[in-house]
Design a protein around this motif. Sequence first.
Motif, PDB file in Angstrom:
ATOM      1  N   ALA A   1      11.079 -15.829 -23.321  1.00 23.04           N
ATOM      2  CA  ALA A   1      11.981 -16.838 -22.752  1.00 23.04           C
ATOM      3  C   ALA A   1      11.228 -17.870 -21.916  1.00 23.04           C
ATOM      4  O   ALA A   1      11.670 -19.017 -21.799  1.00 23.04           O
ATOM      5  CB  ALA A   1      13.042 -16.148 -21.891  1.00 23.04           C
TER       6      ALA A   1
ATOM      7  N   THR B   1      14.013 -20.537 -31.706  1.00 21.37           N
ATOM      8  CA  THR B   1      14.937 -19.414 -31.472  1.00 21.37           C
ATOM      9  C   THR B   1      14.422 -18.480 -30.375  1.00 21.37           C
ATOM     10  O   THR B   1      14.952 -17.395 -30.203  1.00 21.37           O
ATOM     11  CB  THR B   1      15.126 -18.594 -32.763  1.00 21.37           C
ATOM     12  OG1 THR B   1      13.850 -18.076 -33.187  1.00 21.37           O
ATOM     13  CG2 THR B   1      15.731 -19.434 -33.883  1.00 21.37           C
ATOM     14  N   GLU B   2      13.394 -18.897 -29.622  1.00 21.42           N
ATOM     15  CA  GLU B   2      12.798 -17.994 -28.634  1.00 21.42           C
ATOM     16  C   GLU B   2      13.810 -17.573 -27.563  1.00 21.42           C
ATOM     17  O   GLU B   2      13.917 -16.385 -27.234  1.00 21.42           O
ATOM     18  CB  GLU B   2      11.593 -18.661 -27.962  1.00 21.42           C
ATOM     19  CG  GLU B   2      10.388 -18.870 -28.867  1.00 21.42           C
ATOM     20  CD  GLU B   2      10.436 -20.196 -29.602  1.00 21.42           C
ATOM     21  OE1 GLU B   2       9.448 -20.525 -30.274  1.00 21.42           O
ATOM     22  OE2 GLU B   2      11.467 -20.911 -29.480  1.00 21.42           O
ATOM     23  N   LEU B   3      14.546 -18.516 -27.012  1.00 27.22           N
ATOM     24  CA  LEU B   3      15.498 -18.193 -25.955  1.00 27.22           C
ATOM     25  C   LEU B   3      16.648 -17.343 -26.492  1.00 27.22           C
ATOM     26  O   LEU B   3      17.126 -16.429 -25.812  1.00 27.22           O
ATOM     27  CB  LEU B   3      16.038 -19.476 -25.317  1.00 27.22           C
ATOM     28  CG  LEU B   3      15.016 -20.305 -24.538  1.00 27.22           C
ATOM     29  CD1 LEU B   3      15.627 -21.635 -24.103  1.00 27.22           C
ATOM     30  CD2 LEU B   3      14.516 -19.531 -23.332  1.00 27.22           C
ATOM     31  N   ARG B   4      17.096 -17.648 -27.681  1.00 24.41           N
ATOM     32  CA  ARG B   4      18.165 -16.847 -28.294  1.00 24.41           C
ATOM     33  C   ARG B   4      17.716 -15.414 -28.512  1.00 24.41           C
ATOM     34  O   ARG B   4      18.433 -14.452 -28.203  1.00 24.41           O
ATOM     35  CB  ARG B   4      18.582 -17.466 -29.633  1.00 24.41           C
ATOM     36  CG  ARG B   4      19.749 -16.766 -30.312  1.00 24.41           C
ATOM     37  CD  ARG B   4      19.727 -16.967 -31.813  1.00 24.41           C
ATOM     38  NE  ARG B   4      18.555 -16.340 -32.417  1.00 24.41           N
ATOM     39  CZ  ARG B   4      18.198 -16.514 -33.687  1.00 24.41           C
ATOM     40  NH1 ARG B   4      18.883 -17.329 -34.458  1.00 24.41           N
ATOM     41  NH2 ARG B   4      17.139 -15.900 -34.171  1.00 24.41           N
ATOM     42  N   ASP B   5      16.500 -15.239 -29.054  1.00 19.21           N
ATOM     43  CA  ASP B   5      15.991 -13.893 -29.319  1.00 19.21           C
ATOM     44  C   ASP B   5      15.836 -13.100 -28.021  1.00 19.21           C
ATOM     45  O   ASP B   5      16.171 -11.908 -27.956  1.00 19.21           O
ATOM     46  CB  ASP B   5      14.648 -13.976 -30.041  1.00 19.21           C
ATOM     47  CG  ASP B   5      14.772 -14.511 -31.459  1.00 19.21           C
ATOM     48  OD1 ASP B   5      15.922 -14.761 -31.892  1.00 19.21           O
ATOM     49  OD2 ASP B   5      13.740 -14.705 -32.124  1.00 19.21           O
TER      50      ASP B   5
ATOM     51  N   LEU C   1      17.542 -13.551 -25.260  1.00 12.36           N
ATOM     52  CA  LEU C   1      18.884 -13.237 -24.765  1.00 12.36           C
ATOM     53  C   LEU C   1      19.471 -12.044 -25.501  1.00 12.36           C
ATOM     54  O   LEU C   1      20.082 -11.155 -24.878  1.00 12.36           O
ATOM     55  CB  LEU C   1      19.791 -14.462 -24.927  1.00 12.36           C
ATOM     56  CG  LEU C   1      21.255 -14.267 -24.520  1.00 12.36           C
ATOM     57  CD1 LEU C   1      21.363 -13.931 -23.037  1.00 12.36           C
ATOM     58  CD2 LEU C   1      22.077 -15.513 -24.857  1.00 12.36           C
TER      59      LEU C   1
ATOM     60  N   ALA D   1      18.736 -16.153 -18.501  1.00 14.32           N
ATOM     61  CA  ALA D   1      18.404 -16.312 -19.921  1.00 14.32           C
ATOM     62  C   ALA D   1      19.569 -16.936 -20.682  1.00 14.32           C
ATOM     63  O   ALA D   1      19.369 -17.770 -21.571  1.00 14.32           O
ATOM     64  CB  ALA D   1      18.032 -14.957 -20.520  1.00 14.32           C
TER      65      ALA D   1
ATOM     66  N   TYR E   1      19.389 -20.594 -22.579  1.00 11.76           N
ATOM     67  CA  TYR E   1      19.688 -20.712 -24.011  1.00 11.76           C
ATOM     68  C   TYR E   1      20.784 -21.749 -24.249  1.00 11.76           C
ATOM     69  O   TYR E   1      20.658 -22.596 -25.142  1.00 11.76           O
ATOM     70  CB  TYR E   1      20.111 -19.347 -24.548  1.00 11.76           C
ATOM     71  CG  TYR E   1      20.757 -19.389 -25.920  1.00 11.76           C
ATOM     72  CD1 TYR E   1      20.034 -19.785 -27.043  1.00 11.76           C
ATOM     73  CD2 TYR E   1      22.095 -19.021 -26.093  1.00 11.76           C
ATOM     74  CE1 TYR E   1      20.631 -19.828 -28.301  1.00 11.76           C
ATOM     75  CE2 TYR E   1      22.688 -19.051 -27.342  1.00 11.76           C
ATOM     76  CZ  TYR E   1      21.961 -19.457 -28.439  1.00 11.76           C
ATOM     77  OH  TYR E   1      22.552 -19.498 -29.677  1.00 11.76           O
TER      78      TYR E   1
ATOM     79  N   GLU F   1      18.601 -24.633 -25.938  1.00 10.74           N
ATOM     80  CA  GLU F   1      18.232 -24.247 -27.301  1.00 10.74           C
ATOM     81  C   GLU F   1      19.409 -24.098 -28.253  1.00 10.74           C
ATOM     82  O   GLU F   1      19.258 -24.372 -29.454  1.00 10.74           O
ATOM     83  CB  GLU F   1      17.464 -22.915 -27.258  1.00 10.74           C
ATOM     84  CG  GLU F   1      16.817 -22.534 -28.577  1.00 10.74           C
ATOM     85  CD  GLU F   1      16.030 -21.249 -28.471  1.00 10.74           C
ATOM     86  OE1 GLU F   1      14.837 -21.290 -28.140  1.00 10.74           O
ATOM     87  OE2 GLU F   1      16.628 -20.177 -28.721  1.00 10.74           O
ATOM     88  N   ARG F   2      20.553 -23.659 -27.775  1.00 11.31           N
ATOM     89  CA  ARG F   2      21.655 -23.393 -28.703  1.00 11.31           C
ATOM     90  C   ARG F   2      22.025 -24.669 -29.444  1.00 11.31           C
ATOM     91  O   ARG F   2      22.334 -25.689 -28.834  1.00 11.31           O
ATOM     92  CB  ARG F   2      22.877 -22.874 -27.954  1.00 11.31           C
ATOM     93  CG  ARG F   2      24.065 -22.568 -28.873  1.00 11.31           C
ATOM     94  CD  ARG F   2      25.271 -22.108 -28.068  1.00 11.31           C
ATOM     95  NE  ARG F   2      26.418 -21.908 -28.934  1.00 11.31           N
ATOM     96  CZ  ARG F   2      27.265 -22.861 -29.282  1.00 11.31           C
ATOM     97  NH1 ARG F   2      27.087 -24.098 -28.837  1.00 11.31           N
ATOM     98  NH2 ARG F   2      28.292 -22.598 -30.070  1.00 11.31           N
TER      99      ARG F   2
ATOM    100  N   LEU G   1      25.840 -16.893 -30.499  1.00 14.45           N
ATOM    101  CA  LEU G   1      24.546 -16.726 -31.169  1.00 14.45           C
ATOM    102  C   LEU G   1      24.574 -17.411 -32.527  1.00 14.45           C
ATOM    103  O   LEU G   1      25.292 -16.987 -33.441  1.00 14.45           O
ATOM    104  CB  LEU G   1      24.232 -15.236 -31.328  1.00 14.45           C
ATOM    105  CG  LEU G   1      24.190 -14.442 -30.015  1.00 14.45           C
ATOM    106  CD1 LEU G   1      24.030 -12.954 -30.288  1.00 14.45           C
ATOM    107  CD2 LEU G   1      23.076 -14.950 -29.110  1.00 14.45           C
TER     108      LEU G   1
END
Length: 338
Positions: free
Chosen positions: A152, A164-168, A170, A223, A227, A231-232, A244
């Motif tokens: 993150a 997708t780093e922040l999503r992963d 989270l 986090a 996201y 990022e989302r 997600l």
Amino acid sequence: MRPAELERLSVGEAADRYVELVRARTLTGALAVSTAEVYARDVATLVELAGEATVLDDLSGEDVDAILLAFARRPDGRRSGAQGQQSATSQARFRRSISALFKHAALAGWVQLNPMAAATVTARQRGGLRAERRALTREQAQGLIGAARTLAGEPGQGRRDQRTELRDALIVLLLSTLGPRVSELVRANVEDFYTNDGVRYWRVFGKGGRTRDLPLPHDVALALDAYLDRERPSSPGAHDKALLLSWRGRRLARGDVQAVIERVQRRVDPTQRRTVTPHGLRHTTATHLLADAVDMDAVRRVLGHSDLSTLGRYRDELPGELEVAMRTHPLLRPPRKP
């Protein structure tokens, strides 16, 4: 003494004949083509595990037990790089497939006795082989959470609209700390997260139409906000409310979550790494909350169980916990000074 009509076919010969009969049933509509191919695949696995040249009638109940256990330990090839054993569903399907073969073999005179009747391996024993469903140790869980935190905090790689780093991160943090069912996680919408008196909450829509409001640990809340802010992807359409999303803007499916866990796991130090499923992280949440003497009813509410007794299935043993309990036995502590 074997009857005169007994055909001592090899496992390979019997498998070829049986699969031919199964596929013939698809021509009359008695069996779906996809079902026939599942039978054919399982029978091919039986040939591999039993040995093509082995005489089918020579297989005993003990041999069937060994085959069932060997299949249970096989890596699940449906997941890229998976090291865990077969799912309980796959094990049950494989047992049904070879049971059908042996039932036909007994009627056709290929075996004197159906060896499945003498098999002793139970579903509980087969399921117990699935180490990836057990709780992670504290060190393993902290290694996974640490990898998610690091992910993150790293600058994204590649195109901005495909990160997708922040999503992963989270996903791993939510699974590891709150233990939701994977269905609850992928169903979550952005509007299910709210703030009350400075605390971030997740309103989880669980089984049976029940809801529960879970406060997010501070790191998880950070986090989530990162996201959502950075990022989302924003996408018009039916999936716009989903928390997600893939970089294409589609709601993640259940199978996508396992791939995310494995991607984050690759960042964990090998000495702390162990294959785990989303349900294994649910076990991890319950186990460590209970081990840390968190009130059992509070843990029940975190997991969304209606009955306190259900927690017993989620409380796994941890290495060394009995030794710790005996070292700090309440009856042996020195009395408190007045």
